[in-house]
Design an enzyme around this catalytic site. Structure first.
Site, PDB file in Angstrom:
ATOM      1  N   ASP A   1      -8.031   2.039   6.543  1.00 36.95           N
ATOM      2  CA  ASP A   1      -7.764   2.109   5.106  1.00 36.95           C
ATOM      3  C   ASP A   1      -7.026   0.868   4.630  1.00 36.95           C
ATOM      4  O   ASP A   1      -7.327   0.312   3.576  1.00 36.95           O
ATOM      5  CB  ASP A   1      -6.914   3.344   4.778  1.00 36.95           C
ATOM      6  CG  ASP A   1      -7.784   4.588   4.658  1.00 36.95           C
ATOM      7  OD1 ASP A   1      -9.026   4.424   4.639  1.00 36.95           O
ATOM      8  OD2 ASP A   1      -7.219   5.696   4.600  1.00 36.95           O
TER       9      ASP A   1
ATOM     10  N   GLU B   1       0.841  -1.198   0.000  1.00 37.40           N
ATOM     11  CA  GLU B   1       0.000   0.000   0.000  1.00 37.40           C
ATOM     12  C   GLU B   1       0.879   1.252   0.000  1.00 37.40           C
ATOM     13  O   GLU B   1       1.723   1.435   0.866  1.00 37.40           O
ATOM     14  CB  GLU B   1      -0.881  -0.025   1.254  1.00 37.40           C
ATOM     15  CG  GLU B   1      -1.691   1.228   1.471  1.00 37.40           C
ATOM     16  CD  GLU B   1      -2.440   1.194   2.813  1.00 37.40           C
ATOM     17  OE1 GLU B   1      -2.334   0.193   3.541  1.00 37.40           O
ATOM     18  OE2 GLU B   1      -3.123   2.187   3.100  1.00 37.40           O
TER      19      GLU B   1
ATOM     20  N   ASP C   1      -4.417  -0.099   9.667  1.00 39.10           N
ATOM     21  CA  ASP C   1      -5.514   0.809  10.014  1.00 39.10           C
ATOM     22  C   ASP C   1      -6.714   0.495   9.119  1.00 39.10           C
ATOM     23  O   ASP C   1      -6.687  -0.457   8.336  1.00 39.10           O
ATOM     24  CB  ASP C   1      -5.071   2.279   9.870  1.00 39.10           C
ATOM     25  CG  ASP C   1      -4.618   2.588   8.444  1.00 39.10           C
ATOM     26  OD1 ASP C   1      -4.832   1.735   7.545  1.00 39.10           O
ATOM     27  OD2 ASP C   1      -4.043   3.667   8.232  1.00 39.10           O
TER      28      ASP C   1
ATOM     29  N   ASP D   1      -1.191  -1.085   5.667  1.00 43.38           N
ATOM     30  CA  ASP D   1      -1.126  -0.492   7.001  1.00 43.38           C
ATOM     31  C   ASP D   1      -2.120  -1.173   7.939  1.00 43.38           C
ATOM     32  O   ASP D   1      -3.138  -1.694   7.505  1.00 43.38           O
ATOM     33  CB  ASP D   1      -1.482   1.006   6.941  1.00 43.38           C
ATOM     34  CG  ASP D   1      -0.387   1.808   6.253  1.00 43.38           C
ATOM     35  OD1 ASP D   1       0.754   1.305   6.190  1.00 43.38           O
ATOM     36  OD2 ASP D   1      -0.681   2.917   5.779  1.00 43.38           O
TER      37      ASP D   1
END
Ligand code: 2B7
Length: 667
Positions: A534, A457, A532, A530
């Site tokens: 997203d 990403e 998180d 990541d």
């Protein structure tokens, strides 16, 4: 003689057997006793041969075997309720309200029928099973296998106003004799077993969800049967499954997260004749179909209640029939203008949710995972039944037929457009997908078995990954922003998406029907995002893409998820990485850290430099990868749909950690 008794004449004729026994004397049974014991010992020695594994799936297999016997009794028409109890002491009880296991003596073993069923490996067939054994691999040896692998089995039979009892310990040693222990007004059989922890060393704890899901599926597949599950352990739970609509309700359930284009689920039922070893028998066929506004086909097939994940002759027969019937209908009702308008199967498949369930007296399960139905007689029977009944449905329901045909026409048009678009990509890039994308930092190895592709990403993390990697075996493909939601998008648009195109080219094995796993350039494709929201969204988008267009990568275990650390702690010149909160807490204890000792929390991969990313997430010696699995086709489909499908409501329950797809793999 009643019908019921007639069927079992060859098994239990008590008077005759008693007489024969007396003539034969006792000695002749000792030999048979040994044979019997050997049978169960063989099961204990090689349990994997009978139940696949001695891990958690094998443990649950015991339940399926006993439930299968109860379902057989229901399919034979003698029982309508089955109860499964997960007991406090770790045992499981299965109760049915059928005829109750037979009480007589079996000639060949000289033992009661119940003892024979539970101690002779091949007893199944001799007891005049219902026409369709549901026990997929074991063909009715289920009860004895369960006994062999249990530390205790208890059988209660409720019959003719009396309750009878027999028990076994330590892998099938009978305790005492079959005896009447009371009176009752119930009818049926109860089997209680406690798995042997010496066999199931990993765990002897049954999982409520696993049992409950399978029982729900059994209830859908065998309409009318009421199946109850009760968990009597720490947190009592209770579910009841009963579907008068059977697989038609199953299709409606699957389509809850989609948008159906007709209210009706088409339900088709019929049978065909077969001859097995000179005996006439039947193949039963049930099919349920409903179209939705989706772009993909969702077919689940079953043979004798076992899911056939790799399809087989029943699916082939089904596809032949729907292709034929919709083309005929389109021709006869002037939806087609000329020969070129003809649908191919893919046109008819788009947006179709279907369940195919057949019952066969001698099913053959083929392939490495035994997930493919092989009986050739099934193809023509299914094709015939589905062809006749689907045609009838369309003629009798013109309004629904029109809605479905319009959907198929649209798919057909889109398919032609997609073919053109795909050919466009090919022309642009030379022959097929042979050129590699510019963004790919490829590895030098050309051996797919050692080659790994990291899909990363963001460009900055991509940079660190490029610098930190092992250039020989590790390739890096950075993704910019979010990839297209392929569950929602039309096929044509997917080919036009640049990020998707890069992945297809890098992997090099094509896509969809043209996908060829043998051409995959990497055997590990590692999604690195990541930790998180997203990141997890991108991860789900990628999984959705692989699930729809390169499913074999998942099936072959090529797809992995990288686990970057969440925390870094520095203490006395050493660095410690923690991958979750528990690890951090226990590290604090181990190092006896003062409260307030600095802890770095990584918010994204970009915060790590190349060296750190290598050490924590990419180095095969130290990293932790999760391998992606599709544990259960239907559950996975529903979840993909919930996350990615057209309906917004289910997506609100966004599942952050993808628990269902991902199984821990310690490497
Ligand atoms: C092949 C063996 C296992 N069996 C019978 C009759 C009824 C019956 C069973 C059963 C699981 C847990 C509760 C037939 C079939 C033996 O022969 S097994 N019910 N239920 C069961 O196992 N449930 C039977 C003909 C006449 N009377 C009874």
């Amino acid at each position: 003689m009643s019908e019921e008794n007639k069927k079992h004449v060859h098994v239990v004729d008590e008077e005759l057997e008693k007489a024969k026994q007396e003539i034969k004397g006792r000695e002749s049974y000792t030999a048979e006793d040994i044979e019997v014991l050997e049978g169960l010992v063989a099961v204990r020695e090689r349990p994997g041969m009978y139940i696949g594994t001695t891990g958690i799936p094998g443990l649950h297999h015991l339940v399926w075997e006993i439930v299968d016997n109860a379902v057989d009794e229901a399919l034979a028409g003698f029982c309508d309720t089955i109860t499964v109890s997960l007991n406090k002491d770790g045992s499981v009880s299965v109760t049915d309200n059928g005829r109750g296991m037979p009480l007589g003596t079996v000639a060949k073993t000289g033992k009661s029928a119940i003892e024979t069923i539970f101690t002779v490996l091949h007893a199944g067939g001799k007891f005049g099973k219902g026409a369709y054994q549901v026990a997929g691999g074991l063909h009715g040896v289920g009860a004895s296998v369960v006994n062999a692998l249990s530390e205790k089995v208890e059988v209660n039979v409720y019959k003719d106003g009396n309750e009878y009892y027999l028990s076994f310990v330590d892998g099938g040693k009978v305790e005492g004799q079959l005896q009447q222990i009371g009176t009752t007004n119930k009818r049926g059989t109860k089997v209680t077993f406690k798995p042997d922890p010496k066999i199931f060393q990993e765990s002897v704890t049954f999982d409520f969800k696993t049992v409950s899901n399978r029982l729900r599926q059994m209830a859908y597949l065998n309409r009318g049967i009421r199946i109850i599950i009760e968990d009597l352990r720490e947190e009592p739970k209770h579910e009841e499954y009963h579907y008068e609509g059977g697989i038609a309700e199953y299709v409606a359930h699957i389509n809850k997260t989609k948008t159906p284009i007709t209210e009706d689920v088409i339900f088709i039922e019929g049978k065909g004749d077969v001859e097995i070893g000179g005996n006439k028998s039947h193949i039963l066929v049930e099919v349920a179909i409903q179209y939705t506004t989706e772009y993909k086909e969702t077919i689940f097939s079953f043979a004798n209640n076992i899911q056939t994940g790799d399809g087989g002759t029943h699916e082939q027969g089904f596809r032949l029939a729907v292709g034929r019937i919709f083309n005929n209908y389109a021709r006869d009702y002037k939806f087609h203008k000329n020969e070129e308008d003809k649908f191919i199967y893919e046109d008819v498949a788009e947006g179709m949710t279907a369940i195919i369930s057949i019952k066969h007296p001698a099913p053959q399960f083929e392939g490495q995972t035994k997930g493919k139905l092989g009986n050739t007689d099934v193809r023509s029977v299914v094709s015939q039944v589905v062809g006749d009944k689907l045609e009838e449905y369309l003629v009798e329901n013109p309004a629904e037929a029109k809605l479905i045909l319009e959907k198929i026409m649209l798919s057909s048009k889109a398919r032609r457009a997609a073919t053109l678009a795909r050919e466009g990509i090919r022309r642009k890039d030379g022959i097929e997908f042979t050129t590699l994308p510019g963004k790919l930092a490829d590895c030098s190895s050309r051996n797919p078995e050692e080659a790994e592709l990291f899909i990363v990403e963001g460009n900055s993390a991509g940079g660190s990954a490029k610098n930190g990697r092992n250039r020989h075996t590790q390739a890096i493909l950075p993704l910019r922003g979010k990839i297209l939601n392929v569950q929602k998008a039309q096929e044509k648009r997917i080919y036009e998406n640049a990020e998707v195109g890069n992945m297809i080219q890098a992997i090099g094995a094509g896509i969809a029907e043209e996908f060829d796993i043998a051409k995959a350039r990497y055997h590990k494709i590692i999604i690195m995002t990541d930790a998180d929201v997203d990141g997890s969204h991108i991860r789900v988008l990628l999984l959705t893409f692989f699930n729809r267009f390169m499913r074999q990568l998942i099936q072959n275990g090529y797809i992995y998820i990288a686990q970057p650390p969440l925390y870094k702690v520095e203490y006395r010149g050493k660095k410690y990485y923690c991958y979750n909160d528990e690890q951090l807490e226990s590290l604090k204890v181990d190092l006896e850290l003062r409260p307030g000792h600095p802890v770095q929390r990584y918010k994204g991969l970009g915060e790590m430099d190349a060296q750190q990313l290598w050490e924590t997430t990419m180095d095969p010696e130290h990293r932790k990868l999760y391998q992606v699995h599709i544990e259960d086709g239907i559950a996975a489909d529903t979840i993909f749909e919930e996350l990615m499908g057209e309906k917004v409501e289910p997506r609100k329950d966004f599942i952050n950690e993808n628990a269902l797809f991902v199984k821990n793999l310690d490497i």
